[in-house]
Design an enzyme around this catalytic site. Sequence first.
Site, mmCIF file in Angstrom:
data_model
loop_
_atom_site.group_PDB
_atom_site.id
_atom_site.type_symbol
_atom_site.label_atom_id
_atom_site.label_comp_id
_atom_site.label_asym_id
_atom_site.label_seq_id
_atom_site.Cartn_x
_atom_site.Cartn_y
_atom_site.Cartn_z
ATOM 1 C CG ASN A 90 -1.978 0.987 1.313
ATOM 2 O OD1 ASN A 90 -2.769 1.103 0.375
ATOM 3 N ND2 ASN A 90 -2.045 1.749 2.401
ATOM 4 C CG HIS A 115 -4.665 10.132 1.327
ATOM 5 N ND1 HIS A 115 -5.808 10.094 2.110
ATOM 6 C CD2 HIS A 115 -3.893 9.115 1.765
ATOM 7 C CE1 HIS A 115 -5.723 9.098 2.979
ATOM 8 N NE2 HIS A 115 -4.577 8.477 2.792
ATOM 9 C CG ASP A 170 -8.723 11.596 2.244
ATOM 10 O OD1 ASP A 170 -8.494 11.314 3.444
ATOM 11 O OD2 ASP A 170 -7.815 11.861 1.428
HETATM 12 O O1 G3I Z 1 -4.593 7.666 20.540
HETATM 13 C C1 G3I Z 1 -3.812 8.823 20.855
HETATM 14 C C2 G3I Z 1 -4.391 9.516 22.074
HETATM 15 O O2 G3I Z 1 -4.265 8.672 23.208
HETATM 16 C C3 G3I Z 1 -3.641 10.833 22.297
HETATM 17 O O3 G3I Z 1 -4.248 11.519 23.371
HETATM 18 C C4 G3I Z 1 -3.690 11.676 21.034
HETATM 19 C C5 G3I Z 1 -2.956 12.985 21.174
HETATM 20 O O4 G3I Z 1 -1.563 12.715 21.184
HETATM 21 O O5 G3I Z 1 -3.079 10.943 19.964
HETATM 22 C C6 G3I Z 1 -3.820 9.770 19.679
HETATM 23 O O6 G3I Z 1 -3.193 9.099 18.624
HETATM 24 C C7 G3I Z 1 -3.419 9.720 17.369
HETATM 25 C C8 G3I Z 1 -4.084 8.685 16.449
HETATM 26 O O7 G3I Z 1 -4.225 9.197 15.126
HETATM 27 C C9 G3I Z 1 -5.469 8.290 16.961
HETATM 28 O O8 G3I Z 1 -6.301 9.408 16.949
HETATM 29 C C10 G3I Z 1 -2.060 10.094 16.799
HETATM 30 O O9 G3I Z 1 -1.553 11.157 17.565
HETATM 31 C C11 G3I Z 1 -2.221 10.537 15.356
HETATM 32 O O10 G3I Z 1 -0.937 10.711 14.764
HETATM 33 C C12 G3I Z 1 -2.937 9.453 14.549
HETATM 34 O O11 G3I Z 1 -3.120 9.945 13.233
HETATM 35 C C13 G3I Z 1 -3.428 8.925 12.265
HETATM 36 C C14 G3I Z 1 -2.278 8.856 11.252
HETATM 37 O O12 G3I Z 1 -2.602 7.909 10.239
HETATM 38 C C15 G3I Z 1 -0.993 8.416 11.898
HETATM 39 O O13 G3I Z 1 -1.154 7.075 12.320
HETATM 40 C C16 G3I Z 1 -4.712 9.320 11.555
HETATM 41 O O14 G3I Z 1 -5.803 9.252 12.474
HETATM 42 C C17 G3I Z 1 -4.965 8.385 10.386
HETATM 43 O O15 G3I Z 1 -6.066 8.859 9.601
HETATM 44 C C18 G3I Z 1 -3.738 8.329 9.475
HETATM 45 O O16 G3I Z 1 -3.969 7.385 8.481
HETATM 46 C C19 G3I Z 1 -2.858 7.202 7.573
HETATM 47 C C20 G3I Z 1 -2.808 5.737 7.183
HETATM 48 O O17 G3I Z 1 -2.670 4.957 8.353
HETATM 49 C C21 G3I Z 1 -1.675 5.485 6.192
HETATM 50 N N1 G3I Z 1 -1.833 6.347 5.012
HETATM 51 C C22 G3I Z 1 -1.894 7.779 5.347
HETATM 52 C C23 G3I Z 1 -3.063 8.039 6.301
HETATM 53 C C24 G3I Z 1 -3.177 9.510 6.599
HETATM 54 O O18 G3I Z 1 -2.034 9.943 7.289
#
Ligand code: G3I
Length: 317
Positions: A171, A207, A237
Amino acid sequence: ATTLRGYADGRGVKIGAAVGDTPLTSDSSYTTVLDREFNSVTAENAMKWDAVEPTRGSFNWAAADRLVAHAQAHHQGVRGHTLAWYSQLPSWLRNGNFSVSELSSILKSHIDTEVGRYKGKVYAWDVINEAFNEDGSMRSSLWQTKLGTGYIANALRWAHAADPAAKLYINDYNIEADNAKSDSLYSLAKQLLADGVPLNGIGFQSHFVVGGVPSSMKANLKRFSDLGLEVSVTELDIRIPLPASAAELAQQSADYKTASENCLGVARCAGVTVWGITDKYSWVPGTFSGYGAALPYNESYAPKPAYTGLSNGLNPN
Ligand code: G3I
């Protein structure tokens, strides 16, 4: 009116959504739309390494198990996301100073454990996520740097051994067009297949910015399909600079139709997944400041023109 999943079921493909842990348990409007319109789910975050094994050897499966149970109860398939990625690694792994052989067994153990846990419940895994740089070189992830490119074939083999029925995907983003990045992925995919590595599909995250669906997208997906691989749009999206004008919302609708048709019009397109349901929970505004309105439903769960575009893309007639 026929729902998105009605059209998708009618043509034997998936229409999926990335599902957030919080709305799944706290927002009934969210699950109403999810279960009416989508026949596939992807854990937006719950199956990532930092979520499932925050401390080495101690696992937190609750959110992932909840999503899998929900999907089974609503006859939805599950896409597993994601196993070998450079991002969202728990600190014990990111900061550990492991030998090559130790790191290899850590990756194998992760794949054995997570794929094994959901054996028979996940129809496709994003085994490898975002392994390339924009110029087509290999991204210097922990895996690439320490284990070399061979980690990709090994991860795919380990995942296949853990669940032989699951379709195994590589991916990435910005590979939707025919460009240096997708060319490198194409060469790698061809080599993996020649080596008999169990690779089944390529995930095109998709994206996009409004008006930015690449004109070479369908031909590009076709060349991967022509290798005998499945192709899937895995994270669609289409972000708009805010506030979104009526013209931009109309363009977004056309883009959703085009992007979905670019896959569904190619042999072995397994389906389209949108990276969220409603603008209320999208990752976009927090990452691309000044952008948003990227999904088919608005913050109040009203379908946007994008919903109609996606529906028209799925409707075979
Ligand atoms: O769960 C923690 C929470 O405990 C904490 O209080 C909060 C603030 O620090 O963070 C929370 O974790 C966040 C998580 O999303 C859950 O909400 C992370 O900081 C944040 O970085 C994370 O972002 C995700 C991102 O991937 C990084 O993993 C996005 O929701 C998600 O939509 C995004 O998805 C990615 C795909 O996996 C791969 N392709 C790109 C796509 C967009 O970046």
